[in-house]
Each structure stands twice: as C-alpha cells, then as structure tokens.
Design an enzyme around this catalytic site. Structure first.
Site, PDB file in Angstrom:
ATOM      1  N   LYS A 159      29.485 -47.243  -6.999  1.00 25.38           N
ATOM      2  CA  LYS A 159      29.499 -45.915  -7.628  1.00 25.38           C
ATOM      3  C   LYS A 159      28.999 -44.898  -6.613  1.00 25.38           C
ATOM      4  O   LYS A 159      27.878 -44.385  -6.712  1.00 25.38           O
ATOM      5  CB  LYS A 159      28.619 -45.913  -8.882  1.00 25.38           C
ATOM      6  CG  LYS A 159      29.368 -46.343 -10.140  1.00 25.38           C
ATOM      7  CD  LYS A 159      28.496 -46.301 -11.370  1.00 25.38           C
ATOM      8  CE  LYS A 159      28.484 -44.958 -12.040  1.00 25.38           C
ATOM      9  NZ  LYS A 159      29.685 -44.647 -12.833  1.00 25.38           N
TER      10      LYS A 159
HETATM   11  N1  PPE Z   1      35.317 -46.505 -14.114  1.00 24.25           N
HETATM   12  C1  PPE Z   1      34.712 -45.446 -13.554  1.00 24.25           C
HETATM   13  C2  PPE Z   1      35.387 -44.739 -12.447  1.00 24.25           C
HETATM   14  C3  PPE Z   1      33.465 -45.034 -14.032  1.00 24.25           C
HETATM   15  O1  PPE Z   1      32.870 -43.980 -13.473  1.00 24.25           O
HETATM   16  C4  PPE Z   1      32.865 -45.713 -15.106  1.00 24.25           C
HETATM   17  C5  PPE Z   1      31.551 -45.251 -15.640  1.00 24.25           C
HETATM   18  C6  PPE Z   1      33.529 -46.824 -15.656  1.00 24.25           C
HETATM   19  C7  PPE Z   1      34.753 -47.195 -15.125  1.00 24.25           C
HETATM   20  C8  PPE Z   1      32.930 -47.648 -16.747  1.00 24.25           C
HETATM   21  O2  PPE Z   1      31.822 -48.368 -16.267  1.00 24.25           O
HETATM   22  P1  PPE Z   1      30.590 -48.760 -17.205  1.00 24.25           P
HETATM   23  O3  PPE Z   1      29.874 -47.509 -17.527  1.00 24.25           O
HETATM   24  O4  PPE Z   1      29.798 -49.708 -16.395  1.00 24.25           O
HETATM   25  O5  PPE Z   1      31.144 -49.402 -18.417  1.00 24.25           O
HETATM   26  N2  PPE Z   1      31.422 -43.854 -15.701  1.00 24.25           N
HETATM   27  C9  PPE Z   1      30.113 -43.262 -15.808  1.00 24.25           C
HETATM   28  C10 PPE Z   1      30.142 -41.807 -15.423  1.00 24.25           C
HETATM   29  C11 PPE Z   1      30.429 -40.775 -16.451  1.00 24.25           C
HETATM   30  C12 PPE Z   1      30.191 -39.386 -15.906  1.00 24.25           C
HETATM   31  O6  PPE Z   1      30.774 -38.429 -16.439  1.00 24.25           O
HETATM   32  O7  PPE Z   1      29.413 -39.238 -14.971  1.00 24.25           O
HETATM   33  C13 PPE Z   1      29.491 -43.547 -17.162  1.00 24.25           C
HETATM   34  O8  PPE Z   1      30.195 -43.846 -18.117  1.00 24.25           O
HETATM   35  O9  PPE Z   1      28.264 -43.490 -17.237  1.00 24.25           O
END
Ligand code: PPE
Length: 307
Positions: A159
């Site tokens: 990330k």
């Molecule tokens: N793909 C991406 C690109 C992503 O950023 C997230 C989380 C996910 C998949 C899902 O991952 P998980 O949260 O582990 O289930 N995105 C984060 C950022 C949101 C934001 O606006 O900043 C989140 O959901 O916290």
C-alpha cells in the site's frame, strides 16, 4: 474532509490533531514513497469495541515497508499497541484507523538517502464509504479509462502512497462521469480491482474473484473468501473479463472502508435485478455479524478493547 479525531500518535507520542504537521520538504510529499494501512474498529453488540483483523493489517504494513525498502522504527507489537492507545485516547468506539509511514526531510532528489522514517496513526469516525444507500441498494460502476498498475511498474502488494495516484485519477473520472466508483482492468485487460476495493461476482451461486496478480490482497477479500467457503459456497480465484461481470447474477466490492458493497450496474448494464443480490446480502449480513462480535467462530479476528 474527514471528521477529525482529537489526538494523533506521531513517532511514539500522542499529540493534538492540529499539531501533527510536517515540513514541506518531506520526501514522501514529493515522491510518494510512504506506505499506509486502513483499518476499521467496530462498536460490538456486547458494548465493547473491537479492531477487525488488527494483526493482519499490521503485518501488511510491515510487508508494505519491506517491499518499499523503508524501515519502520517500531516493532509490530509497538504499532499494534499504539493503534489501541490512539483509539482509546480519542474515545473512539467505532471508526477508521490510518497508520502511515513516510520518509521525512533529508534526501535530495529521488533517493531518500538517510531521510528518517516517521510513523503516524490517525483515527476518525467514518460511516459507509460508498454511502448508506450504496451499502443497501448497490452502487453504479464504470470501467475506468485508466489501467491498474502493471506488476513491474508499481508494487501492487504494497500500500504505497504513490500507487494511489492511479486510484485518485480513476475515482475522479468515475465521479465526474456520474458513477459511484471505477473498476480498473489490469494491463492485460482483465478485471483487477476498484480504486480501493476488491471485486467478487456471483454466478449460479459460485463466487469468482480475480487472482492476486495486480491487485492489493485485501484483508476483507480474504475474510469474504473464508466466510463464503464456510457457508458452503464455492469460491474461485480466476481471471474475469468485464463482460463476464455484465452477465453475472450479482457482483460486489469488498474493502476495509467499503466493507461489502453491492454493485447494481457496470457500464450501463444492470447486474442481476439491479439491486443487492441474495448471495451478496447473505454474505454482507454475515460479515457484519462477524465484525460486531455476533459470530464467535471468528472471534479470533477481533481485538477487543474497552474505553
Ligand atoms: N484494493 C485497493 C487498491 C485498496 O486500496 C483496498 C483498501 C483494497 C483493495 C481492499 O483491501 P482491504 O481493506 O484489506 O480489504 N482500500 C483502503 C483505502 C480506502 C481509502 O479511501 O483510502 C481501505 O479500504 O481502507
């Protein structure tokens, strides 16, 4: 603007929200070489609060740092307790947690050199990411004109702050075109993920989600795969084309912020009945039972704390 918290944990100290500032020469501000996490904490049915899958999020934070080759100057145990400490200091029963590690002043040009690595943890109340109505009725999605990163252009398992410029561009485009969210394809043209969510589709009660090639391996995605399999559904991790989603019975996004959000339309094609489908509803219900502590089978996913 987020509803702000009171205190931010910054390099080991809790300081007032307004005082958690950095210098304009902060390396990450120029080059995006920071890493972050997004974590949710819930006010459980028994009155306590609990952070959902804290250990997995902290582990991913350290893996993100490893991939980017920056050294977080704290141990994972210290980061976990700092997260709980910050929630308590803000008296936050339910909300969002954002740890962010970044390179500070010191490096000149692209190389961060000996720039120190800082770590901050902010928390704030955050309701339904894609709106309350989105959570119940489903959202409208458009395939983005931007592709998700090629696996050798950006490290998609990390990330990294800079990775998210791609998400910002795609989100802006989708919103300006009147949609709620963007769906990004990978550089081979297959469905990857949304700007901050992973995708699932349902056909004949079988769930399919794209493999972990060019996506962030979501912790919510992992939770949904586990829940669905435990509920007797078959789950496949397979490449998906956008037209397969058009004709799916149901589709939904998963993410920490987005939780389980049904998709009712993609590129002006109605998905299923144009509402949250029955399998999506069941899984969403189960997900909320788990995060609120009502399904003890997954009690290990919750880090309880009292305010
Ligand atoms: N793909 C991406 C690109 C992503 O950023 C997230 C989380 C996910 C998949 C899902 O991952 P998980 O949260 O582990 O289930 N995105 C984060 C950022 C949101 C934001 O606006 O900043 C989140 O959901 O916290």
């Amino acid at each position: 603007m987020v509803q702000q918290g009171r205190k931010i944990w910054f390099d080991g100290r809790l300081i007032p929200w307004e005082e958690a500032t950095v210098h304009v020469m902060t390396h990450t501000l120029h080059y995006g070489d920071g890493i972050f996490e997004g974590i949710r904490c819930y006010h459980c049915s028994d009155g306590s609060s609990a952070v959902f899958r804290l250990q997995e999020h902290v582990e991913r934070l350290f893996n993100s740092a490893k991939i980017l080759q920056i050294e977080i100057p704290f141990t994972s145990e210290e980061v976990s307790s700092a997260i709980l400490e910050t929630l308590k200091a803000n008296n936050l029963r339910e909300g969002y947690v954002r740890p962010l590690a970044f390179t500070g002043e010191g490096g000149k040009g692209v190389s961060p050199g000996n720039a120190p690595v800082h770590l901050m943890i902010a928390v704030w109340p955050w309701g339904a990411y894609l709106g309350d109505e989105g959570l119940t009725k489903g959202i409208r999605v458009k395939t983005s004109s931007y592709a998700r990163h090629h696996v050798n252009v950006m490290m998609t398992k990390s990330k990294i702050c800079g990775n998210y410029v791609n998400s910002v561009l795609a989100k802006r485009e989708a919103l300006e075109d009147g949609y709620d969210e963007a769906l990004l394809l990978d550089t081979d043209g297959y469905v990857a993920e949304a700007t901050g969510e992973n995708l699932f589709m349902v056909r004949n009660s079988v769930l399919t989600t794209p493999p972990g090639d060019s996506i962030l391996l979501g912790i919510t995605r992992d939770a949904l795969i586990t829940l669905a399999r435990d509920m007797g559904y078959e789950v496949r991790e397979e490449r998906i084309t956008r037209d397969a989603v058009y004709t799916a019975d149901e589709a939904f996004f998963t993410g920490t912020a987005a939780e389980v959000t049904p998709i009712r339309e993609l590129d002006r094609r109605t998905i299923g009945q144009g509402e949250a489908g029955p399998v999506t509803k069941l899984l969403q219900q189960e997900f909320f039972r788990v995060v609120l502590g009502d399904n003890l089978k997954y009690a290990g996913w919750l880090e309880h704390f009292d305010l």
